[in-house]
Design a protein around this motif. Sequence first.
Motif, PDB file in Angstrom:
ATOM      1  N   ALA A 120      41.885  51.437  40.477  1.00 16.38           N
ATOM      2  CA  ALA A 120      43.252  50.941  40.700  1.00 16.38           C
ATOM      3  C   ALA A 120      44.168  52.116  40.969  1.00 16.38           C
ATOM      4  O   ALA A 120      43.786  53.275  40.801  1.00 16.38           O
ATOM      5  CB  ALA A 120      43.727  50.171  39.477  1.00 16.38           C
TER       6      ALA A 120
ATOM      7  N   ALA B 211      47.784  48.103  40.987  1.00 19.31           N
ATOM      8  CA  ALA B 211      47.169  47.257  42.005  1.00 19.31           C
ATOM      9  C   ALA B 211      45.696  47.643  42.110  1.00 19.31           C
ATOM     10  O   ALA B 211      45.345  48.820  42.065  1.00 19.31           O
ATOM     11  CB  ALA B 211      47.863  47.427  43.347  1.00 19.31           C
ATOM     12  N   PHE B 212      44.860  46.607  42.220  1.00 17.14           N
ATOM     13  CA  PHE B 212      43.423  46.845  42.402  1.00 17.14           C
ATOM     14  C   PHE B 212      42.833  45.672  43.165  1.00 17.14           C
ATOM     15  O   PHE B 212      43.465  44.631  43.317  1.00 17.14           O
ATOM     16  CB  PHE B 212      42.714  47.037  41.063  1.00 17.14           C
ATOM     17  CG  PHE B 212      42.619  45.805  40.208  1.00 17.14           C
ATOM     18  CD1 PHE B 212      41.475  45.021  40.213  1.00 17.14           C
ATOM     19  CD2 PHE B 212      43.672  45.432  39.380  1.00 17.14           C
ATOM     20  CE1 PHE B 212      41.387  43.892  39.423  1.00 17.14           C
ATOM     21  CE2 PHE B 212      43.586  44.305  38.582  1.00 17.14           C
ATOM     22  CZ  PHE B 212      42.440  43.528  38.602  1.00 17.14           C
ATOM     23  N   ALA B 213      41.637  45.856  43.656  1.00 20.33           N
ATOM     24  CA  ALA B 213      40.927  44.794  44.362  1.00 20.33           C
ATOM     25  C   ALA B 213      39.679  44.435  43.568  1.00 20.33           C
ATOM     26  O   ALA B 213      38.951  45.317  43.103  1.00 20.33           O
ATOM     27  CB  ALA B 213      40.549  45.237  45.769  1.00 20.33           C
ATOM     28  N   THR B 214      39.444  43.136  43.410  1.00 21.69           N
ATOM     29  CA  THR B 214      38.246  42.668  42.716  1.00 21.69           C
ATOM     30  C   THR B 214      37.036  42.848  43.637  1.00 21.69           C
ATOM     31  O   THR B 214      37.184  43.170  44.818  1.00 21.69           O
ATOM     32  CB  THR B 214      38.372  41.179  42.344  1.00 21.69           C
ATOM     33  OG1 THR B 214      38.447  40.413  43.548  1.00 21.69           O
ATOM     34  CG2 THR B 214      39.602  40.931  41.481  1.00 21.69           C
TER      35      THR B 214
ATOM     36  N   GLY C 150      37.241  41.096  46.809  1.00 21.58           N
ATOM     37  CA  GLY C 150      38.243  41.536  47.760  1.00 21.58           C
ATOM     38  C   GLY C 150      39.638  40.987  47.510  1.00 21.58           C
ATOM     39  O   GLY C 150      40.537  41.164  48.326  1.00 21.58           O
TER      40      GLY C 150
ATOM     41  N   THR D 124      43.194  41.067  46.033  1.00 16.62           N
ATOM     42  CA  THR D 124      44.109  42.090  45.532  1.00 16.62           C
ATOM     43  C   THR D 124      44.891  41.534  44.353  1.00 16.62           C
ATOM     44  O   THR D 124      45.444  40.442  44.424  1.00 16.62           O
ATOM     45  CB  THR D 124      45.082  42.545  46.633  1.00 16.62           C
ATOM     46  OG1 THR D 124      44.316  43.072  47.726  1.00 16.62           O
ATOM     47  CG2 THR D 124      46.036  43.606  46.119  1.00 16.62           C
TER      48      THR D 124
ATOM     49  N   ARG E 194      47.783  42.509  41.272  1.00 11.05           N
ATOM     50  CA  ARG E 194      48.823  43.429  40.828  1.00 11.05           C
ATOM     51  C   ARG E 194      49.313  42.964  39.465  1.00 11.05           C
ATOM     52  O   ARG E 194      49.512  41.767  39.257  1.00 11.05           O
ATOM     53  CB  ARG E 194      49.961  43.434  41.845  1.00 11.05           C
ATOM     54  CG  ARG E 194      51.027  44.462  41.539  1.00 11.05           C
ATOM     55  CD  ARG E 194      52.014  44.543  42.679  1.00 11.05           C
ATOM     56  NE  ARG E 194      53.142  45.357  42.264  1.00 11.05           N
ATOM     57  CZ  ARG E 194      53.944  45.971  43.083  1.00 11.05           C
ATOM     58  NH1 ARG E 194      53.764  45.881  44.377  1.00 11.05           N
ATOM     59  NH2 ARG E 194      54.943  46.686  42.636  1.00 11.05           N
TER      60      ARG E 194
END
Length: 140
Positions: free
Chosen positions: A39, A65-68, A71, A73, A75
Amino acid sequence: MIYLLCLVVLGASAWCGHLVVRRSRRRRAAWTSGVTAPARVVRAHVRNAQGPRGTSGQVRYHDYAFATADGITVRFTEGGGPARDVGDRLTVYYPPGRPDWATAAAPAPRREAAVAVVTLLLLLAANAAMGVALVLHHRS
């Protein structure tokens, strides 16, 4: 009037206890799941906090913020923790299928349990004090 005050304190204590236990369970689930994601800090800000007896302080908050793995996103905002700058990269933890329970806090299950127990004991003490006040009010 004392009955209303007792009900308010009891209700507030029950709600606070619920929030403390929920937070502790969610963090434990995130830490023990083994699911992590890289993240980044997208915002860092400070909020003023009012403490007891008119004291004040500041609480540091960060938006991450990160992506699983799918895919998506995600926050989220989390308070406390070490100072971080916008753009800093770190690892977040979350349970499978619940990226909304993500935490950037480093695993500290003993500390989390201790905070939950102490908070619940303080709430119990507040309720016991209200019970004593109610008994004393009845005797007078």
